[in-house]
Write a protein that holds these residues in place. Structure first.
Motif, short mmCIF file in Angstrom:
data_model
loop_
_atom_site.label_atom_id
_atom_site.label_comp_id
_atom_site.label_asym_id
_atom_site.label_seq_id
_atom_site.Cartn_x
_atom_site.Cartn_y
_atom_site.Cartn_z
N GLU A 1 77.88 23.82 -83.19
CA GLU A 1 76.61 23.17 -83.53
C GLU A 1 75.69 23.03 -82.31
N HIS A 2 76.28 22.78 -81.14
CA HIS A 2 75.46 22.48 -79.96
C HIS A 2 75.42 23.64 -78.98
N GLY A 3 75.95 24.79 -79.39
CA GLY A 3 75.83 25.99 -78.55
C GLY A 3 76.57 25.91 -77.23
N ALA A 4 77.68 25.17 -77.19
CA ALA A 4 78.47 25.15 -75.95
C ALA A 4 79.16 26.51 -75.78
N GLU A 5 79.42 26.88 -74.53
CA GLU A 5 80.18 28.11 -74.25
C GLU A 5 81.60 27.69 -73.90
N LEU A 6 82.53 27.87 -74.86
CA LEU A 6 83.90 27.40 -74.68
C LEU A 6 84.77 28.49 -74.08
N LEU A 7 85.37 28.22 -72.93
CA LEU A 7 86.22 29.20 -72.26
C LEU A 7 87.62 28.61 -72.08
N PRO A 8 88.64 29.22 -72.72
CA PRO A 8 89.99 28.66 -72.64
C PRO A 8 90.61 28.89 -71.27
N ILE A 9 91.20 27.84 -70.72
CA ILE A 9 91.82 27.92 -69.40
C ILE A 9 93.34 27.95 -69.48
N ASP A 10 93.92 27.34 -70.50
CA ASP A 10 95.37 27.45 -70.70
C ASP A 10 95.71 28.93 -70.57
N SER A 11 96.74 29.27 -69.77
CA SER A 11 96.92 30.68 -69.38
C SER A 11 97.12 31.60 -70.59
N GLU A 12 97.84 31.11 -71.62
CA GLU A 12 98.09 31.94 -72.80
C GLU A 12 96.79 32.24 -73.54
N HIS A 13 95.96 31.21 -73.68
CA HIS A 13 94.72 31.36 -74.45
C HIS A 13 93.69 32.13 -73.66
N ASN A 14 93.75 31.98 -72.35
CA ASN A 14 92.88 32.78 -71.50
C ASN A 14 93.29 34.25 -71.61
N ALA A 15 94.60 34.51 -71.62
CA ALA A 15 95.09 35.89 -71.77
C ALA A 15 94.63 36.47 -73.11
N ILE A 16 94.79 35.69 -74.18
CA ILE A 16 94.38 36.17 -75.50
C ILE A 16 92.88 36.45 -75.52
N PHE A 17 92.11 35.54 -74.94
CA PHE A 17 90.66 35.71 -74.87
C PHE A 17 90.32 37.02 -74.16
N GLN A 18 91.06 37.32 -73.10
CA GLN A 18 90.80 38.56 -72.36
C GLN A 18 91.18 39.80 -73.18
N CYS A 19 92.14 39.65 -74.10
CA CYS A 19 92.61 40.79 -74.89
C CYS A 19 91.89 40.93 -76.24
N MET A 20 90.96 40.04 -76.51
CA MET A 20 90.23 40.09 -77.78
C MET A 20 89.24 41.26 -77.77
N PRO A 21 88.76 41.66 -78.96
CA PRO A 21 87.77 42.74 -79.01
C PRO A 21 86.54 42.38 -78.16
N ALA A 22 85.90 43.39 -77.58
CA ALA A 22 84.74 43.16 -76.71
C ALA A 22 83.72 42.26 -77.41
N GLY A 23 83.19 41.33 -76.67
CA GLY A 23 82.14 40.47 -77.20
C GLY A 23 82.63 39.29 -77.99
N TYR A 24 83.95 39.16 -78.18
CA TYR A 24 84.48 38.04 -78.97
C TYR A 24 84.18 36.72 -78.27
N ARG A 25 83.71 35.74 -79.03
CA ARG A 25 83.45 34.41 -78.46
C ARG A 25 84.09 33.34 -79.33
N SER A 26 84.97 32.51 -78.72
CA SER A 26 85.58 31.38 -79.44
C SER A 26 84.51 30.43 -79.94
N SER A 27 83.40 30.36 -79.19
CA SER A 27 82.36 29.40 -79.51
C SER A 27 81.66 29.71 -80.82
N VAL A 28 81.77 30.95 -81.30
CA VAL A 28 80.97 31.36 -82.44
C VAL A 28 81.83 31.65 -83.68
N SER A 29 82.97 32.32 -83.46
CA SER A 29 83.74 32.84 -84.59
C SER A 29 84.37 31.76 -85.44
N GLN A 30 84.27 31.94 -86.76
CA GLN A 30 84.94 30.99 -87.66
C GLN A 30 86.03 31.68 -88.45
#
Ligand code: NAD
Ligand code: MG
Length: 397
Positions: free
Chosen positions: A143-172
């Motif tokens: 709702e407020h357009g925050a840019e959420l970046l996961p720091i927990d190492s597992e979630h950061n790893a998954i975020f890095q392995c997601m399809p290009a352009g994937y954003r946790s902040s947007v996807s539902q």
């Protein structure tokens, strides 16, 4: 990118110290605006002096006096703010571009949520915030357009392995083409310990993690594997992924930080030394890659990577986490709250190690009627959290 002005919530902890280490490597682009600590106030004063922080947040007047006493004479004091409300206000301060949420436990939720509601760039280490209030939290991020970046190492790893352009902040919904998330777990210090000996393990043994150096609460969670249960819930919210598509794999070397499995049979993994400065630098630099100070991983020196199934008999806390997820958001609040109470007692020597899962299970039973409670406000989450803490404290007697 313009210089980021960073607020570190929980700067004296393990994540906080690693964050300051990475920031100090990039004086042209990263600066410290605010730091906070709940204890170890002398360490906070030292950090504020070294980083040039303009604001510090401490719990109360006694801590303010300790901060002033520790501050070098003749130097202008930073602004000292007091109490939990100041944590949330500073996280939302217009001077702040970036918030590192590194307070341990649900205590970090109000300030992390305030950062999301203020639309900040939000580096989230505080997984308990998502466990207790995932739906509310992700809605605030979107709702407020925050840019959420996961720091927990597992979630950061998954975020890095997601399809290009994937954003946790947007996807539902789950990213297209992704079949499953594979969360790796080290198995902790008791992966092969004789089950009969677990009754008598000490806090120091539980905190002696084979691969990672972390705060004491998360170290105990890693030993019980409740940590991995919290991380499955965290992954569910961050990546909009149904729980039955998140698999836990034991990987004792902790070099593969997690993986994403695709529909075409590909599995993408992120590897590196077990050093939190890598995910922290990824979050601070995103979308660029910046120096973290972490040495490279030599695969030949490592020789092999092992994987195995987790054992629910050895790790009942992992089973309890799956049960809580199935029961609903209220049960996740109770799971986390009961664990915080039980682990604090274990660390103080007042509770045996094997009673931790029993306290959690007992609390989930007592709170069973509230498992699916609608938690659509911070107040509702905190009220249920308080109720579960009282139930857990009662069970510890
Ligand atoms: P830690 O215990 O080392 O540090 C916690 C910080 O929070 C300290 O600065 C402390 O003063 C502050 N704090 C504690 N209680 C507070 C309260 N009630 N109010 C305000 N501040 C309070 O913990 P850590 O290991 O740095 O972990 C921080 C968070 O990051 C946890 O949620 C943990 O699960 C997560 N995390 C940590 C690691 C790691 O490697 N340490 C890895 C992944 C995720
Ligand atoms: Mg982790």
């Amino acid at each position: 990118m313009n210089t980021q002005r960073i607020c570190i919530l929980g700067s004296t902890g393990s994540i906080g110290v690693n964050t300051l280490d990475v920031i100090a490597r990039h004086p042209d682009t990263l600066s410290v605006y605010a730091l906070s600590a709940h204890s170890r106030i002398e360490r906070l004063a030292e950090q504020a002096r070294a980083s040039g922080a303009q604001v510090v947040i401490v719990p109360d007047d006694a801590a303010r006096r300790r901060f002033e006493q520790a501050w070098p004479a003749g130097r202008p004091l930073p602004e000292i703010r007091l109490g939990a409300q100041s944590l949330a206000d500073t996280a939302a301060d217009p001077q702040v571009t970036t918030v590192m949420a590194a307070i341990v436990g649900a205590a970090g939720l109000p300030a992390a949520l305030a950062a999301a509601r203020a639309g900040k760039r939000l580096l989230l280490a505080n997984k308990e915030a998502l466990v207790a209030a995932g739906g509310l939290f992700m809605a605030a991020v979107r709702e407020h357009g925050a840019e959420l970046l996961p720091i927990d190492s597992e979630h950061n790893a998954i975020f890095q392995c997601m399809p290009a352009g994937y954003r946790s902040s947007v996807s539902q919904q789950p990213a297209a083409g992704v079949r499953r998330l594979l969360l790796t777990a080290s198995g902790g210090p008791f992966r092969t310990t004789d089950l009969a000996l677990l009754d008598s393990v000490t806090p120091d043994q539980a905190c002696a993690h084979p691969n990672w150096s972390m705060g004491r609460k998360i170290s105990v969670d890693s030993a019980t594997m409740l940590n991995k249960g919290l991380e499955v819930i965290e992954a569910h919210w961050l990546f909009a992924m149904p729980v039955d598509r998140i698999q836990v794999v034991i990987h004792p070397q902790s070099m593969v930080h997690s993986m994403v499995e695709y529909d075409d049979g590909s599995i993408l993994a992120q590897l590196g030394q077990p050093d939190m400065r890598t995910p922290i630098a990824y979050g601070l630099g995103f979308p660029q890659r910046i120096d973290s100070g972490v040495g490279l991983l030599s695969l030949a020196a490592l020789g092999r990577l092992d994987f195995e199934e987790p054992d629910f008999l050895r790790f009942p806390c992992l089973r309890l986490a799956y049960e809580a997820m199935r029961a609903g958001q209220g049960a996740c609040v109770a799971l986390n709250a009961a664990n915080e109470v039980a682990v604090a007692r274990f660390l103080s020597g007042a509770l045996g190690y094997t009673r931790i899962p029993r306290i959690i299970e007992g609390c989930l039973e007592r709170m069973a009627g509230r498992g699916g409670a609608a938690l659509d406000s911070l107040e509702a989450v905190l009220a249920l959290d308080g109720e579960a803490r009282r139930a857990a404290a009662d069970l510890c007697m």
